[in-house]
Design an enzyme around this catalytic site. Structure first.
Site, short mmCIF file in Angstrom:
data_model
loop_
_atom_site.label_atom_id
_atom_site.label_comp_id
_atom_site.label_asym_id
_atom_site.label_seq_id
_atom_site.Cartn_x
_atom_site.Cartn_y
_atom_site.Cartn_z
N ASP A 120 0.86 -1.18 0.00
CA ASP A 120 0.00 0.00 0.00
C ASP A 120 0.89 1.23 0.00
OD1 ASP A 120 -2.45 -1.35 0.03
OD2 ASP A 120 -2.51 -1.43 2.21
N ASP A 139 -7.14 -1.31 -4.74
CA ASP A 139 -8.28 -1.03 -3.88
C ASP A 139 -9.25 -0.06 -4.54
OD1 ASP A 139 -7.04 -2.64 -1.95
OD2 ASP A 139 -6.08 -0.93 -0.97
#
Length: 167
Positions: A120, A139
């Site tokens: 991330d 995402d």
């Protein structure tokens, strides 16, 4: 069924996700510097290793939870694919939405296989609210695809139908 739209959307989502992770995390050396302010507070790069699911849930698991999450993600991809195929979705937007969900999920699966966690790097805050969480492009694709599946659920809707459904 024009399933090429699904396959193409999934492939593009997977490639864009992996390219942004490689470019930002390794190309900009975020893995070492850990934070880069791009356009604070709206857009920042923050290095994150997500071993769980959204917002770090189930982050304490070991290698077994990694493989369980991989299995769950693959089952969800298969379920979305089969659901769209069986619904005979003729809407190109529905197929693209399903492809975004599948491609994004496969991007995160690939991370878990390669690194043991999901990379991330995106952090966004606004309007005095400090968001401590990081996420990635996969995402975004998963969220946008899921929203598209809801909005374009396989039957044609007029704008009037959409407004009526929102009431």
């Amino acid at each position: 069924m024009r399933s090429y739209a699904l396959y193409l959307a999934a492939l593009i989502a997977l490639i864009v996700d992996q390219a942004t992770k490689i470019g930002v995390v390794f190309g900009l050396d975020l893995v070492r510097v850990l934070r880069i302010d791009v356009a604070p507070p709206l857009l920042n790069f923050r290095y994150g290793e997500n071993r769980g699911i959204n917002f770090g849930l189930f982050n304490d698991g070991g290698d077994s939870s990694r493989w369980i999450l991989i299995g769950i993600s693959l089952i969800i991809c298969a379920a979305v694919f089969l659901w769209v195929r069986r619904s005979h979705a003729n809407s190109r937007l529905m197929l693209i939405s399903a492809g975004l969900v599948i491609g994004g999920a496969l991007g995160n699966v690939l991370d878990r296989v390669l690194y043991g966690y999901v990379l991330d790097f995106l952090n966004m805050s606004c309007c005095g609210i400090n968001n401590p969480y990081v996420f990635n492009v996969a995402d975004v694709f998963i969220f946008a695809g899921a929203a598209g599946l809801i909005l374009f659920e396989g039957r044609a809707k007029s704008p009037r139908d959409l407004l009526r459904d929102m009431r």
